[in-house]
Design an enzyme around this catalytic site. Structure first.
Site, mmCIF file in Angstrom:
data_model
loop_
_atom_site.group_PDB
_atom_site.id
_atom_site.type_symbol
_atom_site.label_atom_id
_atom_site.label_comp_id
_atom_site.label_asym_id
_atom_site.label_seq_id
_atom_site.Cartn_x
_atom_site.Cartn_y
_atom_site.Cartn_z
ATOM 1 C CD GLU A 417 8.603 31.605 35.978
ATOM 2 O OE1 GLU A 417 7.511 31.081 35.733
ATOM 3 O OE2 GLU A 417 8.713 32.776 36.392
ATOM 4 C CD GLU A 448 6.737 35.527 36.581
ATOM 5 O OE1 GLU A 448 6.775 35.971 37.749
ATOM 6 O OE2 GLU A 448 6.427 34.350 36.330
ATOM 7 C CD GLN A 470 5.835 28.362 33.577
ATOM 8 O OE1 GLN A 470 5.289 28.442 34.671
ATOM 9 N NE2 GLN A 470 6.943 27.672 33.387
ATOM 10 C CE1 TYR A 474 -0.043 33.482 37.167
ATOM 11 C CE2 TYR A 474 0.903 31.845 35.712
ATOM 12 C CZ TYR A 474 -0.042 32.209 36.653
ATOM 13 O OH TYR A 474 -0.984 31.317 37.072
ATOM 14 C CG HIS A 519 -3.071 28.273 33.433
ATOM 15 N ND1 HIS A 519 -3.598 28.393 34.699
ATOM 16 C CD2 HIS A 519 -1.778 27.923 33.592
ATOM 17 C CE1 HIS A 519 -2.653 28.111 35.586
ATOM 18 N NE2 HIS A 519 -1.546 27.822 34.943
#
Ligand code: TPP
Ligand code: MG
Length: 733
Positions: A417, A448, A470, A474, A519
């Site tokens: 991505e 994914e 990413q 994920y 994140h």
């Protein structure tokens, strides 16, 4: 309950009462003016169907003899033999566990292969079974282009699409591909499996690809027996769900009709082969003998339905067609049935006498071959090219390494991505598409599972895929594509198939509270226990480049599957101790330099304490070590660099050098890296003092609260001081 005896009786009765056909027909004539099926091919299909049926009966007999470990059969699904007949034996096939007749039909297209022996050796878990060597019962054989599958339903669909997309790509790039340029990938699965998110996602990705005009030479076959173990598929659901999808041709046929099945499969093959368009063939089947040998079908099916299934036996349909066409008499149809039964029984008796795998070494032999000398040799083959002598950040070093490796390996691909036009969320892949073109560096759809499937299929097509996930958070929704698919392929094919792969994953915490858990995810436990998987986690820019060289070379040499876990927080870090010291930048490594898999790096030579760490922990530990040095405490810091396999030898040496070890682990206390390090040191015989500091067993919150659950320098320093000064140190103090 339809027993094996009921089934046998039913078919005998039906075959012997078939109305006589006309006189002898020419086997080279077509069976029907609108079909390309000849009598000869129809007889071969019937033969494969008979063999498959008797393989099911034989596997149950073997179970009764105490040497049969698998009873999921293909009985009722034998129409898939006609699908094989409409394809070429060089078309790669990823098969449903009920595609036994497909396997038999294909095996008979290639001289010297005996499907009865293959399948029954599989049932007996025999060491000389030709694909998995006794490690699983799967349909597979390299000479037949049949790629073995796992039992996880639908998990092969992402790979099938990846392979279909990669065949044209390999040709375009001039990379040698084991499959013919004009081949068609065939992938079968069950009706309940079609509802699995992996299948739904893959079918969507098939449509997404075809919709954009990409060549997708793929035939998906949904073998619809109307049941998923005991749960009926709602009538009409699959047609409603699968028909009319963008870019995907939907064909449907009843497997009782041999001519119709062959014609539909031939049409599907034509569309896929000539127009490079994907097709979904919805093949109506029935299911006999329950889901598997242990299944008491009467608990959930009524006798009328079971009787109706018996009347819809595809073997009866095929025999009726052959007799009506004058290709067989009813007696000959029965005689062939009996002959196939006798042949299967003989093969079963042979299989009973076969050897099983002996010992862990033999079982594990194909799991993850490692040839470090050849890996080193390949790294040194890299063409010399001018790389900046400027100090680089981690992100820049990885970017340079990707460029260097794209230049070295013509089959290497970088995709995921946002990696291409944008150059990645953090700029790590910046400029690569411009330099290497969109056939090698490309953006994918946001899925994914499909990204990893693309990589799995790419590896099978001779390419060297480097997909990007990413964020670590994920990876988890697609993790089975690494665990169940990528990491098992060499194991379940005794090394005959492999999917060389380096999955780059941006991850770990310390982004100053930005982005919250997803994140800053620090969950690596899910990767650490995957047998054979290499986990690289570089901290320093120079190591990152040298480690990436190793991962690519190991993929090329040994088919190694690696996860390259990049600490996001260090991507653009420049300084180590003080602002402006540029201590976290490093020169790009010299050509040919690499970091062997499973080797650590030690900083300093202090004799009082060993800090064992990796990734963000390395920077924190080096900073703490300097503060301790100022207090005359001699520390050495070990960067593991590889989380699997752990550098056990280096660890032990550096631990024994001080006798006191503090593991500095930014992952969680439970399931995190420190558990493995402690066990490795203990197993290796280290009997010194061993402590750890870790992050909390928590998800990571947004904002400054993140600091409350992530390991920090103050905690490391305090624990180190306590350890050196001999104070009793307890968790949380
Ligand atoms: C991901 C996953 N979940 C559950 C199972 C257990 N399981 C094995 S077969 C099966 C039913 C599959 O039905 P279908 O796709 O219709 O295939 P059929 O057996 O009917 O040919 C289930 C639930 C599995 N193998 N994989
Ligand atoms: Mg089913």
């Amino acid at each position: 309950m339809t027993t094996a005896d009921d089934l046998d009786r039913s078919i005998r009765t039906a075959l012997s009462s078939l109305p006589p056909g006309p006189g002898r027909a020419d086997p080279d004539a077509l069976l029907h003016p609108a079909s390309s099926l000849t009598g000869r091919t129809a007889l071969q299909i019937y033969q494969a169907q008979l063999e498959s049926r008797h393989l099911d009966l034989a596997s149950r007999w073997m179970q009764q003899q105490g040497r049969g470990y698998y009873t999921i059969g293909s009985a009722g699904h034998e129409a898939n033999a006609a699908v094989a007949a409409a394809l070429r034996p060089t078309d790669p096939a990823l098969l449903h566990y009920r595609s036994g007749a497909f396997y038999c039909a294909r095996a008979r297209q290639v001289p010297g292969i005996d499907p009865l022996r293959d399948v029954l050796l599989g049932v007996a878990a025999a060491a000389d079974e030709p694909i998995a060597g006794g490690r699983h019962k799967v349909f597979g054989r390299a000479e037949l282009a049949v790629i073995p599958q796992t039992s996880t339903i639908s998990s092969h669909l992402p790979r099938a699409l990846g392979l279909a997309l990669s065949i044209g790509r390999a040709a375009k790039l001039g990379v040698p591909c084991p499959w013919p340029d004009d081949c068609v990938v065939i992938c079968s699965f069950g009706d309940a499996s079609a509802n699995h998110s992996t299948a739904a996602g893959s079918i969507n990705a098939v449509c997404y690809s075809a919709y954009q005009g990409l060549p997708v030479p793929l035939v998906l076959v949904c073998e619809d027996n109307g049941l998923g173990i005991s749960v009926p598929t709602p009538a009409g659901w699959l047609a409603a769900a699968l028909r009319g999808r963008p870019g995907l041709t939907y064909l449907s046929v009843d497997g009782f009709d041999m001519v119709g099945t062959y014609s539909a499969a031939a049409q599907a093959a034509r569309l896929a082969r000539i127009r490079r368009q994907p097709v979904l063939l919805h093949l109506k089947t029935v299911r006999f003998l329950g889901h598997a040998g242990t299944d008491a079908e009467l608990a959930y099916r009524n006798p009328a339905d079971l009787a109706a299934d018996l009347a819809a036996d595809p073997l009866i349909g095929s025999a009726a067609t052959l007799v009506q066409a004058g290709l067989l008499t009813a007696d000959e149809a029965v005689a062939r049935y009996d002959a196939a039964g006798a042949a299967c029984r003989a093969a079963a008796e042979e299989a009973l006498a076969s050897q099983v795998l002996a010992g862990a070494t033999e079982v594990m032999r194909p799991l993850a071959p490692r040839r470090p000398d050849q890996v080193a040799h390949l790294v040194r083959q890299a063409p010399a090219r001018a790389v900046t002598t400027e100090p680089l950040s981690l992100a820049q070093a990885i970017n340079h390494a990707l460029a260097e490796l794209l230049a070295q390996y013509p089959g290497m691909l970088v995709f995921g991505e946002d990696v291409a036009r944008k150059g990645g969320v953090y700029g790590v892949t910046k400029g690569l598409q411009r330099r290497f073109g969109s056939a090698r560096v490309f953006d994918t759809l946001l899925d994914e599972q499909s990204i990893l499937g693309m990589a799995l299929g790419g590896g099978l097509a001779g390419l060297l895929p480097v997909p990007e996930i990413q964020y670590l958070a994920y990876l988890h929704n697609a993790e089975d594509q690494i665990r169940g698919e990528a990491a098992t392929l060499q194991f379940f094919s005794a090394g005959q198939f492999r999917n060389p792969l380096v999955v780059r994953v941006a991850g770990l915490g310390y982004q100053k509270g930005f982005g919250g858990h997803f994140h800053n995810d620090n969950a690596v436990g899910v990767l650490r226990d995957v047998p054979g998987l290499v986990i690289a986690s570089p901290a320093r820019p120079d190591d990152a480049a040298a480690m990436l060289r190793s991962c690519l070379a190991a993929a090329a040499v040994d088919g190694t599957v690696s996860v390259f876990l990049e600490p996001i927080a260090l991507y653009h870090t420049r300084d180590l101790h003080e602002e402006g010291d540029m201590g976290w930048l490093a020169r790009y490594p010299e050509p040919g330099d690499h970091v062997p898999v499973g080797s650590a790096r030690t900083y300093g030579s202090g004799t009082e304490l060993t800090l064992v760490t990796f990734a963000n922990g390395l920077r924190m530990s080096l900073r703490v070590a300097r503060r301790l040095a100022a207090q005359r405490i001699g520390v050495r810091v070990v960067d593991l660099r590889w989380l699997a396999p752990l550098p056990a030898e280096d660890l032990l040496r550096e631990a024994e050098a001080t006798g006191k070890v503090l593991i500095v682990d930014e992952t969680r206390r439970t399931g995190g890296v420190s558990e493995g390090v402690m066990a490795a040191l203990f197993d290796a015989g280290f009997r010194g003092i061993l402590r750890r500091v870790t992050s909390e067993d928590s998800f990571i919150p947004l904002g400054s609260a993140a600091n409350a659950v992530l390991l920090d320098e103050a905690t490391i320093e305090k624990a180190a001081m306590n350890l050196v000064r001999g104070t009793q140190w307890r968790s949380g103090t």
